[in-house]
Design an enzyme around this catalytic site. Sequence first.
Site, mmCIF file in Angstrom:
data_model
loop_
_atom_site.group_PDB
_atom_site.id
_atom_site.type_symbol
_atom_site.label_atom_id
_atom_site.label_comp_id
_atom_site.label_asym_id
_atom_site.label_seq_id
_atom_site.Cartn_x
_atom_site.Cartn_y
_atom_site.Cartn_z
ATOM 1 N N CYS A 114 -26.632 -10.250 5.866
ATOM 2 C CA CYS A 114 -25.404 -10.909 5.229
ATOM 3 C C CYS A 114 -25.153 -12.255 5.336
ATOM 4 O O CYS A 114 -24.280 -12.787 4.703
ATOM 5 C CB CYS A 114 -24.196 -10.093 5.919
ATOM 6 N N HIS A 282 -18.162 -13.912 3.143
ATOM 7 C CA HIS A 282 -19.021 -12.721 2.678
ATOM 8 C C HIS A 282 -18.090 -11.314 2.664
ATOM 9 O O HIS A 282 -17.392 -11.381 3.705
ATOM 10 C CB HIS A 282 -20.296 -12.527 3.885
ATOM 11 N N ASN A 312 -19.981 -4.110 -0.514
ATOM 12 C CA ASN A 312 -20.793 -5.314 0.307
ATOM 13 C C ASN A 312 -22.241 -5.315 -0.499
ATOM 14 O O ASN A 312 -22.936 -4.297 -0.261
ATOM 15 C CB ASN A 312 -20.968 -4.911 1.690
HETATM 16 O O1 UT7 Z 1 -22.025 -7.185 6.560
HETATM 17 C C1 UT7 Z 1 -22.123 -6.505 7.840
HETATM 18 C C2 UT7 Z 1 -22.135 -5.266 7.539
HETATM 19 N N1 UT7 Z 1 -21.410 -4.182 8.115
HETATM 20 C C3 UT7 Z 1 -19.865 -4.332 8.547
HETATM 21 O O2 UT7 Z 1 -19.623 -5.605 8.283
HETATM 22 C C4 UT7 Z 1 -19.272 -3.382 8.992
HETATM 23 C C5 UT7 Z 1 -17.850 -3.906 9.535
HETATM 24 N N2 UT7 Z 1 -17.279 -2.568 10.247
HETATM 25 C C6 UT7 Z 1 -16.194 -1.989 9.405
HETATM 26 O O3 UT7 Z 1 -16.287 -2.150 7.967
HETATM 27 C C7 UT7 Z 1 -15.656 -0.823 9.734
HETATM 28 O O4 UT7 Z 1 -15.853 -0.557 11.303
HETATM 29 C C8 UT7 Z 1 -15.966 0.598 9.058
HETATM 30 C C9 UT7 Z 1 -15.549 0.728 7.557
HETATM 31 C C10 UT7 Z 1 -17.521 0.893 8.863
HETATM 32 C C11 UT7 Z 1 -15.248 1.861 9.885
HETATM 33 O O5 UT7 Z 1 -14.038 1.611 10.038
HETATM 34 P P1 UT7 Z 1 -13.333 1.988 11.231
HETATM 35 O O6 UT7 Z 1 -11.933 1.729 10.952
HETATM 36 O O7 UT7 Z 1 -13.829 1.052 12.385
HETATM 37 O O8 UT7 Z 1 -13.374 3.604 11.465
HETATM 38 P P2 UT7 Z 1 -14.185 4.028 12.630
HETATM 39 O O9 UT7 Z 1 -15.643 3.847 12.614
HETATM 40 O O10 UT7 Z 1 -13.579 3.791 13.955
HETATM 41 O O11 UT7 Z 1 -13.848 5.437 12.208
HETATM 42 C C12 UT7 Z 1 -12.718 6.262 12.325
HETATM 43 C C13 UT7 Z 1 -12.753 7.444 11.640
HETATM 44 C C14 UT7 Z 1 -13.801 8.421 12.448
HETATM 45 O O12 UT7 Z 1 -13.327 9.633 12.626
HETATM 46 P P3 UT7 Z 1 -12.531 10.376 14.033
HETATM 47 O O13 UT7 Z 1 -13.674 10.225 14.967
HETATM 48 O O14 UT7 Z 1 -11.452 9.552 14.209
HETATM 49 O O15 UT7 Z 1 -12.282 11.847 13.696
HETATM 50 C C15 UT7 Z 1 -14.825 8.523 11.426
HETATM 51 O O16 UT7 Z 1 -15.836 9.746 11.731
HETATM 52 O O17 UT7 Z 1 -13.127 7.647 10.642
HETATM 53 C C16 UT7 Z 1 -14.251 8.529 10.301
HETATM 54 N N3 UT7 Z 1 -15.058 7.935 9.116
HETATM 55 C C17 UT7 Z 1 -14.948 8.384 7.854
HETATM 56 N N4 UT7 Z 1 -13.900 9.276 7.215
HETATM 57 C C18 UT7 Z 1 -13.934 9.426 5.948
HETATM 58 C C19 UT7 Z 1 -16.053 7.071 9.191
HETATM 59 N N5 UT7 Z 1 -16.582 6.799 8.054
HETATM 60 C C20 UT7 Z 1 -15.899 7.549 7.074
HETATM 61 C C21 UT7 Z 1 -15.601 7.820 5.689
HETATM 62 N N6 UT7 Z 1 -15.113 8.409 5.221
HETATM 63 N N7 UT7 Z 1 -16.547 6.968 4.888
#
Ligand code: UT7
Length: 355
Positions: A114, A282, A312
């Site tokens: 990235c 980015h 992304n």
């Molecule tokens: O360019 C570099 C590449 N990567 C990044 O920049 C990623 C940076 N991070 C992020 O963008 C965020 O952390 C994410 C979008 C990946 C995730 O968002 P979050 O607010 O950090 O969510 P989380 O991982 O803490 O998950 C919260 C909940 C979980 O469920 P429980 O455990 O609370 O029941 C996940 O299982 O959301 C759930 N979850 C989803 N639910 C529906 C995770 N992905 C999904 C999904 N749809 N796609």
Amino acid sequence: MQAYSRIYGSGFVTGERKVSNADMAKVCDTSDEWIRERSGIQERFFVNEGTATSDLAVGAAKKALDDAGVKAEEIDYIVVATMTPDYYFPGVGSLVQAKLGLTSIPALDIRQQCSGFVYGLQVADALIRAGQAKKLLFIGAEIHTGFMPFSKQGWDVVMGRSDAEIPQSEKEWNSKFRHLVVLFGDAAGAVVMGPTDDPKRGLLGFALHSEGKNVEALYVPSAGFAYRPYFSDEHFKEGRGVPVMDGRTVFKMAVTKMPEAVHEVCAKAGTTVDDLHLLIPHQANLRISEGVQKALKLPDEKVYNNIQRFGNTTAATIPIAYDECKKAGRIKQGDLVCFVGLGAGFHWGAALMRE
Ligand code: UT7
């Protein structure tokens, strides 16, 4: 610092198929609401099977060449940033060269994920300043769909070729990667760069950093020479071809390191964040961009985001955003523009440019 290189033209292309959040929800347990709320993404583009990263790179290159009024034969150096090359080796640079009908000019590959565009910009700038290139083509290109664990039937559903319900077991498997697959899209952005005699224009400086200690927060735990063989059926079955991403760790690093890099690059160039006309972060997550904006205390009109429409696209996000801003008149001659990114490695950094 005196400016010696600048961008003369830009362009981008995307994968052929626009895919909505609702389409993604057909193959994994997610929803439009969750994706929009957590990432800001509404849609992304995926390539048809058979389109390779080098094809997108060439498409973007042709648009940038047109925009710059430069013929492909005039290009004397190619730099391509990608983490998703057509083949394990060689990189994409020489494939792009051949597909553009060019022979024997140097073609270099950058793999800083990235941050690929910001890192590559520093290399391109240095090559131009050193007199090694006069008309340099620099491309950021990615195809993420190859990482996605969907079956052929799953792909038919996502790409709108089938209305069939996919088996529950398959949906459960795909959902193991749902935090990742919903974020990414396929696209390429390119710029044509060259020297400038105008000391008031061009790239003014860079603030780049790397830190290898958190590699496992974002990496592909397979297809590498830490393993023998470097890729195996077992790895594939275990889903190790799909990137591992600790989203929260990446998020926290991004909202901390990106603002720091912007301050650093401005200070190096003897200016401040307040002087910026536009920040192009980015596009990893709209919430990350908002966090960076807040940390830098920038008003909305000084930060550009388009992740809503593309997801992304890794090394391609910044050149795509730059091209959109140029074409929409949001970047004008004399504007101070800052590019900033962070990604796997970890690598991060900022570049400052006077348009
Ligand atoms: O360019 C570099 C590449 N990567 C990044 O920049 C990623 C940076 N991070 C992020 O963008 C965020 O952390 C994410 C979008 C990946 C995730 O968002 P979050 O607010 O950090 O969510 P989380 O991982 O803490 O998950 C919260 C909940 C979980 O469920 P429980 O455990 O609370 O029941 C996940 O299982 O959301 C759930 N979850 C989803 N639910 C529906 C995770 N992905 C999904 C999904 N749809 N796609």
